[in-house]
Enzyme design. Structure first.
Site, PDB file in Angstrom:
ATOM      1  N   ARG A  40     -14.128 100.972 -23.108  1.00  0.00           N
ATOM      2  CA  ARG A  40     -15.540 100.809 -22.753  1.00  0.00           C
ATOM      3  C   ARG A  40     -16.333 100.132 -23.870  1.00  0.00           C
ATOM      4  O   ARG A  40     -17.265  99.372 -23.595  1.00  0.00           O
ATOM      5  CB  ARG A  40     -16.161 102.164 -22.407  1.00  0.00           C
ATOM      6  CG  ARG A  40     -15.744 102.607 -21.025  1.00  0.00           C
ATOM      7  CD  ARG A  40     -16.316 103.957 -20.652  1.00  0.00           C
ATOM      8  NE  ARG A  40     -16.182 104.168 -19.217  1.00  0.00           N
ATOM      9  CZ  ARG A  40     -16.302 105.343 -18.620  1.00  0.00           C
ATOM     10  NH1 ARG A  40     -16.572 106.424 -19.333  1.00  0.00           N
ATOM     11  NH2 ARG A  40     -16.170 105.450 -17.316  1.00  0.00           N
ATOM     12  N   LYS A  68      -8.511 112.854   0.931  1.00  0.00           N
ATOM     13  CA  LYS A  68      -9.244 113.463   2.047  1.00  0.00           C
ATOM     14  C   LYS A  68     -10.245 112.531   2.710  1.00  0.00           C
ATOM     15  O   LYS A  68     -10.939 111.778   2.044  1.00  0.00           O
ATOM     16  CB  LYS A  68     -10.019 114.675   1.521  1.00  0.00           C
ATOM     17  CG  LYS A  68      -9.121 115.832   1.141  1.00  0.00           C
ATOM     18  CD  LYS A  68      -9.975 116.985   0.688  1.00  0.00           C
ATOM     19  CE  LYS A  68      -9.138 118.246   0.563  1.00  0.00           C
ATOM     20  NZ  LYS A  68      -9.980 119.363   0.121  1.00  0.00           N
ATOM     21  N   GLY A  87     -11.004 105.994  -9.791  1.00  0.00           N
ATOM     22  CA  GLY A  87     -10.218 106.535 -10.912  1.00  0.00           C
ATOM     23  C   GLY A  87      -8.724 106.478 -10.665  1.00  0.00           C
ATOM     24  O   GLY A  87      -7.954 105.887 -11.444  1.00  0.00           O
ATOM     25  N   GLY A 138     -17.955 106.358  -9.710  1.00  0.00           N
ATOM     26  CA  GLY A 138     -19.001 106.724  -8.752  1.00  0.00           C
ATOM     27  C   GLY A 138     -19.865 105.554  -8.293  1.00  0.00           C
ATOM     28  O   GLY A 138     -20.170 105.426  -7.106  1.00  0.00           O
TER      29      GLY A 138
HETATM   30  P1  ADP Z   1      -9.686 107.449  -6.210  1.00  0.00           P
HETATM   31  O1  ADP Z   1      -9.800 108.348  -7.426  1.00  0.00           O
HETATM   32  O2  ADP Z   1      -9.081 106.125  -6.574  1.00  0.00           O
HETATM   33  O3  ADP Z   1     -10.981 107.318  -5.453  1.00  0.00           O
HETATM   34  P2  ADP Z   1      -8.667 109.612  -4.564  1.00  0.00           P
HETATM   35  O4  ADP Z   1      -9.059 110.607  -5.616  1.00  0.00           O
HETATM   36  O5  ADP Z   1      -9.447 109.614  -3.312  1.00  0.00           O
HETATM   37  O6  ADP Z   1      -8.635 108.127  -5.200  1.00  0.00           O
HETATM   38  O7  ADP Z   1      -7.159 109.841  -4.119  1.00  0.00           O
HETATM   39  C1  ADP Z   1      -6.093 110.021  -4.998  1.00  0.00           C
HETATM   40  C2  ADP Z   1      -5.292 111.239  -4.667  1.00  0.00           C
HETATM   41  O8  ADP Z   1      -4.805 111.222  -3.334  1.00  0.00           O
HETATM   42  C3  ADP Z   1      -4.070 111.322  -5.550  1.00  0.00           C
HETATM   43  O9  ADP Z   1      -4.144 112.521  -6.307  1.00  0.00           O
HETATM   44  C4  ADP Z   1      -2.902 111.340  -4.568  1.00  0.00           C
HETATM   45  O10 ADP Z   1      -1.842 112.187  -4.965  1.00  0.00           O
HETATM   46  C5  ADP Z   1      -3.543 111.862  -3.316  1.00  0.00           C
HETATM   47  N1  ADP Z   1      -2.727 111.532  -2.143  1.00  0.00           N
HETATM   48  C6  ADP Z   1      -2.501 110.316  -1.628  1.00  0.00           C
HETATM   49  N2  ADP Z   1      -1.670 110.403  -0.567  1.00  0.00           N
HETATM   50  C7  ADP Z   1      -1.362 111.697  -0.392  1.00  0.00           C
HETATM   51  C8  ADP Z   1      -0.564 112.447   0.544  1.00  0.00           C
HETATM   52  N3  ADP Z   1       0.099 111.828   1.522  1.00  0.00           N
HETATM   53  N4  ADP Z   1      -0.485 113.784   0.412  1.00  0.00           N
HETATM   54  C9  ADP Z   1      -1.170 114.394  -0.589  1.00  0.00           C
HETATM   55  N5  ADP Z   1      -1.945 113.768  -1.496  1.00  0.00           N
HETATM   56  C10 ADP Z   1      -2.043 112.440  -1.400  1.00  0.00           C
END
Ligand code: ADP
Ligand code: MG
Length: 391
Positions: free
Chosen positions: A36, A193, A350, A373
Site C-alpha cells: 500500500r 454465500k 480479498g 469493500g
Molecule cells: P471475496 O473475498 O473475494 O469477496 P468471498 O469471501 O465471497 O470472496 O468467497 C471466498 C470464500 O468462498 C472462500 O473462503 C472459499 O473457500 C469459499 N468457497 C468457494 N466455493 C465454495 C464451496 N463450494 N464450498 C464452500 N466454500 C466455498
C-alpha cells in the site's frame, strides 16, 4: 461522472492535503507488507515534482475516535521514508503555521485521522480543521472512498479537490469494466454465500450480458432449480431469492451460467478424496467443493466471446487443493485472453485477489483492485461518497 486529476492542477507553492491508504499490516512494530505504501508513491512524487508541499492524511486500524498508541501512524514512518528515500515530518496535531514553517517540498505525515471522533462522524468542524491546513485536497485512497468521513468526503466539499494517480487508475479501470464497457461483458461471481452478495448479483444482471455464478453460492441456485446438492454449503432459505435473480436476469437479457459438472468430496480438507460428477449427480452424503472441467470449458467459451470481464469470488474452495483447479484454470484463460489483447479483465475482493495470485494470473489482468469493500460497493452500483465529492 468526471473528476480532476493531478494534471489539471497548478500546484507550485501550494499545500496539498493528500488522503492515502497506508493501513499496512504490521507485526511487532514492523511493516510486513509495504504494497500500500508503494502504491501511493506515484502520487506523492508527482505532487512534489510540481512544487507542492504534501500533507499525508490516513487512518490506521480502528481506534474508534480515541488515541490508541498501538495504532499510531508514527510506526509506519520508517517504511514510508524508506519507500520515498527521504525524510518525512510526523505531526501529531498539524497546524497551518507549523506546515508553513516547513521548507517547500516537505512531506508531512499526520497522525491517524481516526484518533479524532469527528473523522468517522464526518463532523463539519473536523472537515473544516483539516481543510484549514492546506490549499488543495487530493484523494488517493479509493479503498476508503465508500466511507463518508471527514478526511475522505467532508474535506473534499471544502477545498478544490482532485484524484491522485492510484484513485484515477482505479476509477478508470472500474469505469471501463462496468461504466461504459466494451460488450459483451461477462461477470464472474463466486464465493461462499448468496446472502453476502445479493446487491451485487441484483446490480450485475442489469448491466452484464453473461453472469457466471460459481463457488458455494452456485449451490443455492442449483437448489432453487431442484438439484440435490447433498451436504454442500447452500442457503436453502434463499431459493426464492435465487429465482428472483433468474427472473430479473431474463428480463434484462442477461444469461446466467451455473456449473454443469462439479467436484464433490466427503471432507472439507486439502487432499480429500474427490470425484467429478454431472451437476445432477451429487451424492447425498457429499459436498460440492469446486466446478468441474466441463464447466471450465463452458466458461472459456464465454470468456472468448466477450470483450470485458469483471470478477469477484473464487469458483471453489480455492484454499484447499485440489479444489482450486477450476478457479486456477478459468483465471489462466482470462489472463491469456487479456495478454493477447482480446479481453479487458478487472477483478477485486480479498479472497479473489489471493486466488488470482495463487493461480499466477493476477499480473496479466488489466486491473486488480485491492480495495475490498469499496470495490464491492462499486460493483453493487452504489455511489461512493469519497468519489462523488470529487465531482
Ligand atoms: P471475496 O473475498 O473475494 O469477496 P468471498 O469471501 O465471497 O470472496 O468467497 C471466498 C470464500 O468462498 C472462500 O473462503 C472459499 O473457500 C469459499 N468457497 C468457494 N466455493 C465454495 C464451496 N463450494 N464450498 C464452500 N466454500 C466455498
Ligand atoms: Mg472474503
Amino acid at each position: 461522472m468526471t473528476w480532476k486529476t493531478i494534471d489539471d492542477m497548478a500546484l507550485a507553492g501550494k499545500v496539498v492535503l493528500t488522503r492515502v491508504d497506508i493501513n499496512v499490516p504490521m507485526e511487532a512494530g514492523v511493516v510486513t507488507d509495504a504494497t500500500r505504501i508503494e502504491k501511493i508513491m506515484p502520487t506523492v512524487e508527482d505532487l512534489l515534482a510540481r512544487g507542492a508541499k504534501v500533507i499525508l492524511l490516513a487512518h490506521f486500524g480502528r481506534p474508534k475516535g480515541k488515541v490508541v498508541p498501538e495504532m499510531s501512524l508514527r510506526q509506519v514512518l520508517p517504511a514510508l521514508e524508506t519507500a520515498l528515500g527521504r525524510s518525512v515530518v510526523f505531526m501529531e496535531q498539524p497546524t497551518r503555521a507549523a506546515i508553513d514553517a516547513l521548507p517547500q517540498n516537505a512531506i508531512v505525515l499526520a497522525e491517524n485521522t481516526r484518533f479524532a471522533p469527528g473523522e468517522e462522524a464526518n463532523d463539519p468542524a473536523m472537515a473544516a480543521y483539516l481543510a484549514g491546513l492546506g490549499d488543495y485536497f487530493c484523494n488517493d485512497a479509493f479503498s476508503a472512498a465508500h466511507r463518508a468521513h471527514a478526511s475522505t468526503e467532508g474535506i473534499a466539499r471544502l477545498l478544490p479537490s482532485f484524484a491522485g494517480r492510484l484513485m484515477a487508475e482505479e476509477l478508470a479501470a472500474l469505469e471501463a469494466a462496468l461504466g461504459k464497457p466494451e460488450r459483451p461483458v461477462v461477470a464472474v461471481v463466486g464465493g461462499a454465500k448468496v446472502s453476502t452478495k445479493l446487491d451485487l448479483l441484483g446490480n450485475l444482471v442489469t448491466k452484464v450480458d453473461h453472469l457466471v455464478i460459481g463457488g458455494g453460492m452456485a449451490n443455492t441456485f442449483l437448489v432453487a432449480q431442484g438439484f440435490e446438492v447433498g451436504k454442500s454449503l447452500a442457503e436453502r432459505d434463499m431459493a426464492a431469492t435465487a429465482l428472483d435473480i433468474f427472473a430479473k436476469a431474463k428480463a434484462a437479457g442477461c444469461t446466467i451460467h451455473l456449473p454443469v459438472d462439479v467436484v464433490v468430496a466427503w471432507e472439507f480438507k486439502a487432499g480429500a478424496a474427490n470425484e467429478t460428477v454431472e451437476v445432477a449427480a451429487c451424492p447425498s452424503d457429499a459436498m460440492i467443493l469446486d466446478a468441474g472441467p466441463n464447466t471450465v470449458a463452458e466458461l472459456s467459451r464465454v470468456f472468448e466471446a466477450c470483450k470485458t470481464l469483471i470478477w469477484n469470488g473464487p469458483l471453489g474452495a480455492f484454499e484447499i487443493e485440489p479444489f482450486n483447479a477450476a478457479t486456477n484454470a478459468a483465471a489462466k484463460v482470462a489472463a491469456d485472453l487479456t495478454r493477447a489483447g482480446k479481453l479487458v479483465s478487472v477483478a477485486g475482493g480479498g479472497d479473489t485477489v489471493a486466488a488470482l495470485n495463487q493461480a499466477g494470473a493476477a499480473q496479466d489482468f488489466t486491473f486488480i483492485s485491492t480495495a475490498g469493500g469499496a470495490f464491492l460497493e462499486w460493483m453493487e452500483g452504489k455511489t461512493l461518497p469519497g468519489v462523488a465529492a470529487l465531482g
